[in-house]
Every structure is written in structure tokens, then in C-alpha cells.
Design an enzyme around this catalytic site. Structure first.
Site, PDB file in Angstrom:
ATOM      1  N   GLY A  97     -90.193-125.272 -38.753  1.00 32.53           N
ATOM      2  CA  GLY A  97     -89.110-125.987 -38.105  1.00 32.53           C
ATOM      3  C   GLY A  97     -88.573-127.136 -38.933  1.00 32.53           C
TER       4      GLY A  97
ATOM      5  N   GLU B 194     -86.112-125.592 -41.190  1.00 28.33           N
ATOM      6  CA  GLU B 194     -84.926-125.268 -40.399  1.00 28.33           C
ATOM      7  C   GLU B 194     -84.102-126.516 -40.085  1.00 28.33           C
ATOM      8  OE1 GLU B 194     -85.992-121.397 -37.781  1.00 28.33           O
ATOM      9  OE2 GLU B 194     -87.351-123.094 -37.499  1.00 28.33           O
TER      10      GLU B 194
END
Length: 266
Positions: free
Chosen positions: A116, A119
Site C-alpha cells: 500500500g 500504491e
């Protein structure tokens, strides 16, 4: 704007620049449900704040930008949590808010940017990494796949083949390799250089017309996700909107008068 009630993030505002710091050093800035909700909420506030023109997002400490999603969160989540809760009001929506921000968003990658965290960096407009930083989509090692845009944003930056390699192997790349493949825009040597470099880079953009910056961002992102004919049409009308602005009048007048323009965002 209030910018209050955050437990996972630190916020600071200096003139036209906002600074957002992921602040969970005890877990290397891993992101749990509340972290994603706070990122979504703070970017909604930032995006509505007319005084802010640029955002620098980083992680607390000198080791990790964001080490990934909190594995405890992933462990207890089920399929319906992913669709209806954990990501519906969390990661995916938060990163759409980051990506679509009318402000210039720079990820100051001060260490590990895994899962994450990678991301989150992908959703920014630019990524500036310290030399010791590392990037990776490690979800495949947990028996899952990137769920906050990694399978979509990474190919658009590094190409389909390289993105599949990184996502399917879970391999980690260095900052220098990230720069080589287009995942990072710049690499600096030390953490001490990182934020000043991001500030200097941001200044190159936030001193331009806010209207032109916003329209250019929208045109680029729209064009990246459609055919060229549609993209050119979107550009044409965006150009027309910019042409109707007071900033266009100021910019052209300043050029002819050989002075620095004073853009007002009107």
C-alpha cells in the site's frame, strides 16, 4: 479549514505547501483501516483549501515511507470487507482522492514503500526517493494482489511487462532502479536532502497558474485513460477554459512587460 482529529497522520501547512506525514513508526508506518480513512479525509480537506497549491507526503522516521498495509487488518478481513468496507471507504477511495487532487502532490519516499505504500506513492504526481529507499508490490507473497490501484497505476508508469514482473514476483527494486524504470522521478542521497528537494521542485509548479496546473493535470490523466481523439478533444476544451482565465491575461501581460507574473488562480 480545521485539520483536526487525526491520529495516524501529522499535518503542517506552510504558505501554499501542505505536509502530510504517515505517523505510525511503531509499525513502520503500515496502514490500517483508520489510516486509509484519515488519508481520504485529509485530502478532501486539502483539496477544498484554496490556500494550498502543493502537498508533500512522507513517512515518519528515517526508515520507512509506508511499509505496506497492516497485516493484522488483512488477516481479519474477508471478501465482503474488502468490497464493502475496508477498501470501499479506505484505500481505493483515498488514493483516487490523492490522484485526482487539484494540487500538486509529491511523495517524498524516505524509506520502504511496499504494498500500500508503493500504491500511495503511485497515486502522487511525482515521486522523489532517498537513495536507500526501496519500492515493491509484495502482496503476492501474502496470497493476495494489490488492491488500492497497484495493478492499474504501476503499468501506466513502468509499462505492462515490467509491472507484471514486479507484481507477480513480489520483487523489491532500489531507488536507482525505480528511477531507471520511471517509477521515481528523482533520487537524492540523504534523508536530510529529501524534503528541501521536494520543496524546491514544488516551487517550480506552485508558482504557476493554479488554473493551468489543474487543467493540465486533468488533461494528462484523462488522455492516459482514453483514446487520443477523445484526449485531444478534452485538451481543446481545457485550453479554452485556461484561455478564459484572468491568469492567462496576467501571464501574457507579464511576458510582454518582461516581469514575473502574479497568478491569482482566477
Amino acid at each position: 479549514m480545521q485539520y483536526e482529529g487525526y491520529t495516524r497522520l501529522l499535518f503542517e501547512k506552510k504558505g501554499p505547501l501542505a505536509y502530510v506525514t504517515i505517523n505510525r513508526p511503531e509499525v513502520h508506518n503500515a496502514l490500517d483501516e483508520e489510516s486509509w480513512i484519515e488519508i481520504l479525509r485529509i485530502f478532501r480537506e486539502i483539496n477544498a483549501d484554496k490556500e494550498i497549491r502543493g502537498v508533500i507526503i512522507t513517512g515518519s522516521g528515517n526508515r520507512s515511507f509506508v511499509s505496506g498495509a497492516d497485516v493484522q487488518m488483512l488477516r481479519r478481513g474477508g471478501p465482503l470487507d474488502v468490497v464493502n468496507g475496508m477498501f470501499a471507504e479506505g484505500a481505493a477511495d483515498a488514493l483516487i482522492e490523492v490522484e485526482n487532487s487539484p494540487k500538486v502532490v509529491i511523495a517524498a519516499v524516505n524509506g520502504f514503500a511496499f504494498g500500500g505504500g508503493c500504491e500511495l506513492a503511485l497515486a502522487a504526481d511525482f515521486r522523489v526517493a532517498v537513495k536507500k529507499a526501496q519500492f515493491g508490490q509484495l502482496e503476492i507473497n501474502l496470497g493476495i494482489i494489490p488492491g488500492a490501484g497497484g495493478t492499474q497505476r504501476l503499468p501506466r508508469l513502468v509499462g505492462i511487462s515490467k509491472a507484471k514482473e514486479l507484481i507477480l514476483t513480489g520483487d523489491v527494486v532500489s531507488a536507482d532502479e525505480a528511477l531507471k524504470i520511471g517509477l521515481a522521478n528523482y533520487v537524492v542521497e540523504t534523508n536530510e536532502e529529501l524534503i528541501p528537494f521536494c520543496e524546491a521542485f514544488a516551487a517550480k509548479i506552485i508558482n504557476k497558474s493554479p488554473i493551468a496546473v489543474q487543467l493540465a493535470k486533468k488533461a494528462v490523466m484523462f488522455g492516459a485513460n482514453t483514446d487520443i481523439a477523445s484526449g485531444l478533444l478534452f485538451e481543446k476544451y481545457s485550453f479554452g477554459l485556461a484561455f478564459a482565465s484572468e491568469d492567462k491575461d496576467e501571464g501574457t501581460a507579464a511576458f510582454l512587460e518582461k516581469r514575473k507574473p502574479e497568478f491569482k488562480g482566477k
